[in-house]
Design an enzyme around this catalytic site. Structure first.
Site, PDB file in Angstrom:
ATOM      1  N   TYR A  57     -42.337 125.726  40.213  1.00 46.11           N
ATOM      2  CA  TYR A  57     -41.482 124.557  39.626  1.00 46.11           C
ATOM      3  C   TYR A  57     -40.156 125.077  39.822  1.00 46.11           C
ATOM      4  O   TYR A  57     -39.293 124.134  40.238  1.00 46.11           O
ATOM      5  CB  TYR A  57     -41.654 124.551  37.957  1.00 46.11           C
ATOM      6  CG  TYR A  57     -41.096 123.702  37.279  1.00 46.11           C
ATOM      7  CD1 TYR A  57     -40.830 122.391  37.854  1.00 46.11           C
ATOM      8  CD2 TYR A  57     -40.684 123.633  35.825  1.00 46.11           C
ATOM      9  CE1 TYR A  57     -40.184 121.508  37.104  1.00 46.11           C
ATOM     10  CE2 TYR A  57     -40.179 122.737  35.339  1.00 46.11           C
ATOM     11  CZ  TYR A  57     -39.829 121.435  35.815  1.00 46.11           C
ATOM     12  OH  TYR A  57     -39.380 120.642  35.098  1.00 46.11           O
TER      13      TYR A  57
ATOM     14  N   GLU B  55     -34.825 120.283  45.564  1.00 49.99           N
ATOM     15  CA  GLU B  55     -34.596 118.959  45.413  1.00 49.99           C
ATOM     16  C   GLU B  55     -33.058 118.930  45.187  1.00 49.99           C
ATOM     17  O   GLU B  55     -32.376 118.068  45.741  1.00 49.99           O
ATOM     18  CB  GLU B  55     -35.060 118.412  44.266  1.00 49.99           C
ATOM     19  CG  GLU B  55     -36.880 118.074  44.306  1.00 49.99           C
ATOM     20  CD  GLU B  55     -37.445 117.902  43.006  1.00 49.99           C
ATOM     21  OE1 GLU B  55     -36.943 117.458  42.042  1.00 49.99           O
ATOM     22  OE2 GLU B  55     -38.783 118.031  43.232  1.00 49.99           O
TER      23      GLU B  55
END
Length: 282
Positions: free
Chosen positions: A204, A211
């Site tokens: 995660y 991103e």
């Protein structure tokens, strides 16, 4: 930004009750991301027996056709992301570099990530008891990264940060969809369950970092070209600046990431260690 997943929970649900995990639900079929993010359906979490009993009850509620469809859907998605993983490994072994990797796998990535829009349909139809809004945000965030960032802004495609979220997404989705598949079949290997609630601890943050770094790398190009921006004056008297939209998007990770990450840790304790956590009423 994916399965946000990762905004109300880290999961984009495809076919089961949601249990927040970045990388999606605990129950069969739910789907995730912020780049990696999602709310999973709680499988009960206290014991294997409890999970099996819940799964049986859920199956009766869904009905044979819905269960059959969700099983096929999750098998297809597992296979699709496995194909993507194999293609990525093969490319790197042959080329010895990440440059050109995105271009070589982009068609497969776009197809299966866009195919995840069906998870919103599942929620609308009621065969998956997950919030349409949450699932919509989670799926849309991934599609945003794929189509409106990496696909549209070609200079960022060879950034190392793209590899970060690609690897994170791929491992996450293989684990997630295989978890849903085996759960729907009532044959969930412990390793799959363990992986589902442990891999996210690393994947995660790595996916979110990938991103954010990719969006940051796209900013100079977006500012220079003015892409997707609408300037005044125009007949609609409306303006939109894609550059500032990306900045706001990046800033949104600050409040969301910690909240979702700790929520997933909460679910991990509940499912793997059988902790009974009492929620306090406001």
């Amino acid at each position: 930004m994916g399965r946000w997943t990762e905004a109300a929970a880290a999961a984009r649900s495809a076919g089961a009750p949601a249990t927040p995990l970045p990388l999606s639900a605990t129950s069969p079929g739910c789907a995730a991301t912020m780049a990696s993010s999602e709310e999973d359906g709680t499988n009960g979490g206290a014991s294997e027996a409890g999970e099996e009993k819940e799964a049986t009850g859920r199956r009766r509620r869904l009905g044979f056709l819905a269960t059959a469809w969700l099983t096929l859907y999750n098998i297809a998605m597992t296979a699709g992301w496995l194909v993507l993983a194999i293609a990525m490994v093969r490319f790197y072994m042959e080329k010895g570099t990440h440059r050109g990797l995105y271009k070589s796998i982009q068609k497969t990535l776009k197809f299966f990530q866009t195919f995840a829009l069906l998870e919103i349909v599942h929620c609308l139809m009621g065969i998956v008891p997950t919030s349409v809004l949450v699932t919509g945000v989670q799926v849309s965030s991934r599609i945003f990264m794929v189509w409106l960032v990496t696909h549209s802004i070609k200079p960022v495609q060879n950034e190392e940060s793209v590899v970060l979220f690609l690897v994170s997404w791929t491992v996450t989705e293989i684990t997630r969809y295989s978890f849903y598949t085996f759960s729907l079949l009532d044959h969930l290997p412990y390793f799959i369950k363990w992986a589902r609630y442990n891999f996210f601890i690393i994947l995660y943050p790595v996916g979110v970092a990938g991103e954010l770094l990719t969006i940051h790398a796209a900013l100079p190009y977006v500012k220079k070209t003015g892409m997707f921006s609408v300037r005044l004056p125009n007949k609609y008297n409306v303006s939109f600046d894609y550059y500032y939209f990306l900045l706001i998007t990046m800033a949104s990770y600050i409040p969301l990431f910690p909240q979702l990450y700790f929520h997933m840790l909460h679910q991990r304790r509940k499912v793997l260690h059988g902790e009974v956590i009492i929620e306090k009423d406001d």
